[in-house]
Design an enzyme around this catalytic site. Structure first.
Site, PDB file in Angstrom:
ATOM      1  N   HIS A 240      -0.337  49.695  45.466  1.00  0.00           N
ATOM      2  CA  HIS A 240      -1.462  48.800  45.733  1.00  0.00           C
ATOM      3  C   HIS A 240      -0.923  47.387  45.939  1.00  0.00           C
ATOM      4  O   HIS A 240      -0.521  46.735  44.983  1.00  0.00           O
ATOM      5  CB  HIS A 240      -2.414  48.840  44.532  1.00  0.00           C
ATOM      6  CG  HIS A 240      -3.596  47.936  44.687  1.00  0.00           C
ATOM      7  ND1 HIS A 240      -4.658  48.259  45.493  1.00  0.00           N
ATOM      8  CD2 HIS A 240      -3.875  46.720  44.173  1.00  0.00           C
ATOM      9  CE1 HIS A 240      -5.545  47.293  45.463  1.00  0.00           C
ATOM     10  NE2 HIS A 240      -5.095  46.342  44.667  1.00  0.00           N
ATOM     11  N   ASP A 352      -9.772  48.905  43.993  1.00  0.00           N
ATOM     12  CA  ASP A 352      -9.669  47.730  43.121  1.00  0.00           C
ATOM     13  C   ASP A 352     -10.705  46.644  43.375  1.00  0.00           C
ATOM     14  O   ASP A 352     -10.541  45.535  42.899  1.00  0.00           O
ATOM     15  CB  ASP A 352      -8.238  47.147  43.278  1.00  0.00           C
ATOM     16  CG  ASP A 352      -7.960  46.024  42.297  1.00  0.00           C
ATOM     17  OD1 ASP A 352      -8.465  46.097  41.166  1.00  0.00           O
ATOM     18  OD2 ASP A 352      -7.261  45.064  42.664  1.00  0.00           O
TER      19      ASP A 352
HETATM   20 ZN   LIG Z   1      -6.135  44.563  44.080  1.00  0.00          ZN
END
Ligand SMILES: [Zn+2]
Length: 726
Positions: A240, A352
């Site tokens: 990520h 996220d």
């Molecule tokens: Zn993030």
């Protein structure tokens, strides 16, 4: 720990450095043309955000010539990228022991000198946090000590035994004490300890043989593992990379190259490894700045190991962008994936972001995606989200299958516990027992490591015989995972349904932090709407006018970039907002000039001359009336006129006669605003009355106030979330 020998003497490792001035980040070609000076291990390099290029010349000692593998260890506690002499990125390096080893070519055991470059970035995975606290502004004056630059011969069998023992030890500790699985693991681990003698390689080999009793025999296989039994945990690699957060965009471009180079290299060594990667913007940067690496990625996409997912331009915020922006995230993203890799993404990937608009399933469907992966809601600080795999339904009834990995992370270390939690924390076992394990270091850690892949091989082996461990599988894509669930649903399995917004109970303050960027985004969305309307109109009316597609695409890409989930919500460092400010200065300048060209093509003057009639043009589709401030040839300076339009196109103006739109200060500090529909009273910046004129309905209760700002000190959870700058 498992090294047989190492060498860093100047006869074998020679270091020269070019320290780049003014915090610039030059390309390989620019940097390697410069003058390099001698340096050595033990030196420090900085300050924060500076760049240092190292020319490394190695000569492999004769005594290493029989070694099966020779590594180069580099650790300066910050990030780096290994380049070939000819400028091809090979592998990322992350200091502090995170990823510090690079395998040297076997051909280099010829006693001759061999050269490569390391580009060092004076920042860590999480920028340069002051005192380790990411809520504080970054430390501008960090220096990084180069404490490892060594040629190393690893003891590969000892390393393998280390992974074996680690997994068996975890099984002994983490399986229930009353289970035979725990007891047997303890027995096997004890037998390995009993067999081991320091410095005795035979005892290492003996230990590995004992370990097979528990792990099975396939743990060192390089074949893609195919089990006859049905797996239930599907492991996919990921890194990520926040497109900005505790570092600026310029550093993200390098983080992408470092991380993806590492993954391409690991795919050669681990054929079962699959890597899922989102955000079209990051692919575009790679293509632009690292074409040689982009070509390698493209090959791996073709072979199926590197898997584009997500379909959006960046992993964006979903709460604040306009509906049009949300659509464009997918339009520009899917268009990129389709034109560069031959197909659109099938799975929306947004692990996220800070809450999920109820419109997302509808937009996913319209963009050709019927599945969605996210994870963030497991960070809720009040309510536990009740499902792992479910149908998520939009306001219009569109639905996608949503999966939230039960290991509750999108950066798992692929520990024994992560695999176990993939079942013990699975909340939808009644409907479907499968789950995804998304593993790999994020944000510059470079994604999965050799260690994670080795651990997963052992866990796959172990799950053949150990019933308590969920069967873990690799070698299939995220899409394969969802295909299986979709098929099950088609065959009659009913998933639980969740209607509307997925509200995230953490990272609050996202609507109020970094107001200037939010204002620019909204103003910019209006500008793009007007520009596209006028340019379309002009291209219909004037054959000589060319629709400015490239210009508009560039503006949209900048807009979509600023809607990244750490940019628009306000959780990034100041540097990011300085960059966003610069981007928007250019954005509004270019936007205004494109609008001017469209108006010119429509033969609409923006500077009226004597005798001209001033005509208002509405870019909205509904009836409007109000007042406008204009310049006229007769009257230089501002003149206020009344206007009326029926929607889209030209309207009429007249003198201000109507009092339907006006503002009046009735007494000091008290204002009354009226527009013919609403009458609002503002006292001291607060709305004390708001009346709908047609019905006379007052919406502010007596004695209460609207538009009342309250400041909260939202420092909750700096150690929990790491995103508490909000
Ligand atoms: Zn993030």
């Amino acid at each position: 720990m498992y090294d047989i020998d190492r060498e860093s003497g100047s006869d074998y490792v020679q270091l020269e450095v070019y320290s780049v001035p003014n915090f610039e980040r030059p390309s390989f070609n620019e940097a390697t043309k410069q003058t390099f000076v001698h340096t050595s291990k033990g030196q420090s390099f900085g300050p924060s955000w500076s760049t240092h290029w190292f020319r490394v010349t190695v000569t492999i000692p004769d005594r290493f010539k029989d070694a099966e593998q020779i590594d180069f260890h580099w650790d300066a506690d910050c990030e780096g990228l290994v380049w070939t002499e000819s400028g091809v990125p090979l592998q990322g390096l992350t200091g502090g022991g995170e990823r510090v080893s690079w395998i040297l070519s076997k051909d280099w055991k010829d006693g001759k000198k061999h050269l490569f470059y390391i580009e060092l970035a004076a920042n860590g995975m999480f920028g340069v946090p002051t005192g380790g606290d990411t809520i504080q502004p970054p430390d501008p004056n960090r220096y990084f000590n180069l404490h490892e630059a060594d040629i190393v011969v690893p003891n590969l069998e000892a390393k393998a035994l280390y992974y074996d023992f680690w997994m068996i030890g975890d099984a002994a500790r983490e399986f229930p004490g009353e289970s035979w699985e725990s007891h047997e693991a303890l027995q096997v681990a004890t037998a390995i300890i009993d067999a081991f003698e320091v410095g005795n390689q035979d005892s290492v080999l003996e230990g590995r043989k004992i370990a097979q009793k528990y792990l099975g025999k396939k743990t060192s296989s390089t074949d893609v593992y195919k089990s006859d039994e049905k797996p239930i945990v599907f492991a996919t690699g990921h890194c990520h990379i926040d497109t900005c957060w505790l570092w600026p965009w310029a550093e993200t471009k390098r983080k992408v190259a470092r991380s993806w180079a590492s993954q391409v290299a690991l795919m050669e060594r681990y054929p079962e490894h699959r890597f899922s990667c989102s955000q079209a913007q990051q692919y575009k940067w790679l293509k632009q700045y690292y074409p040689a690496l982009y070509d390698k990625v493209k090959e791996k996409v073709k072979s199926g190991q590197f898997q584009p997912v997500g379909g959006s331009w960046v992993e964006h915020d979903t709460n604040m962008p306009s509906g049009e922006s949300l659509i464009r995230q997918f339009l520009y993203g899917q268009r990129f994936f389709e034109s560069h890799f031959g197909s659109r993404c099938e799975t929306f990937w947004l692990p996220d972001t800070f809450g999920y608009s109820p419109q997302i399933p509808q937009i996913c469907r319209l963009s050709g995606m019927s599945r969605f992966l996210t994870q963030k809601l497991s960070w809720n600080n009040i309510n536990k989200f009740p499902h792992t795999t479910f149908n998520w339904v939009a306001l219009d009834g569109s639905q996608v299958i949503c999966h939230m990995p039960p290991s509750e992370t999108y950066t798992a270390d692929a520990h024994f516990g992560d695999v176990r939690r993939s079942v013990t924390q699975h909340k939808s076992l009644d409907q479907d027992k499968t789950s995804l394990l998304v593993f790999g270091k994020g944000d510059g850690g470079g994604g999965p490591t050799e260690e994670m892949l080795e651990k997963l091989r052992r866990l796959r082996g172990m799950s053949d015989t150990i019933g308590l461990l969920p069967r873990v599988h690799m070698g299939e894509s995220v899409d394969d995972f969802f295909n299986r669930i979709e098929k099950k649903v088609a065959d009659g399995t009913d998933l639980v349904t969740w209607y509307g917004e997925l509200y995230f109970e953490l990272h609050r303050g996202t609507y109020t932090t970094q107001a200037e960027t939010k204002r620019h985004v909204r103003k910019g969305e209006f500008l793009l709407h007007d520009l596209e309307y006028l340019a379309t109109y002009a291209s219909l009316e004037n054959k000589d006018y060319k629709y400015p597609k490239k210009g508009i695409d560039d503006l949209w890409e900048g807009m979509l970039l600023c809607q990244f989930h750490d940019c628009l919500p306000g959780s990034s460092i100041e540097m990011v907002y300085d960059d966003a400010g610069k981007l928007f200065t250019e954005f509004f300048k270019t936007g205004a000039s494109l609008i001017k060209e469209a108006l010119k093509a429509l033969k609409i003057k923006d500077e009226p001359e004597k005798g001209d009639v001033v005509v208002p043009i509405s870019t909205f589709g509904w009836k409007r009336n109000g007042t406008l401030e204009i310049d006229t040839a007769e009257q230089k300076g501002q003149k206020t006129v009344q206007f009326q339009t029926t929607g889209f196109g030209a309207g009429t103006t007249g003198d201000v006669q109507s009092r339907s739109v006006h503002v009046e200060e009735t007494k000091k500090g008290e204002f009354i605003m009226e527009n013919g529909n609403l009458k609002m009273t503002v006292v001291g910046g607060h709305i004390t009355s708001l009346i709908e004129l047609e019905t006379g309905r007052e919406v502010i209760p007596e004695g209460k106030k609207g538009h009342q700002y309250v400041i909260f000190d939202d420092k909750y959870g700096p150690n929990i979330s790491g995103k508490s700058r909000l």
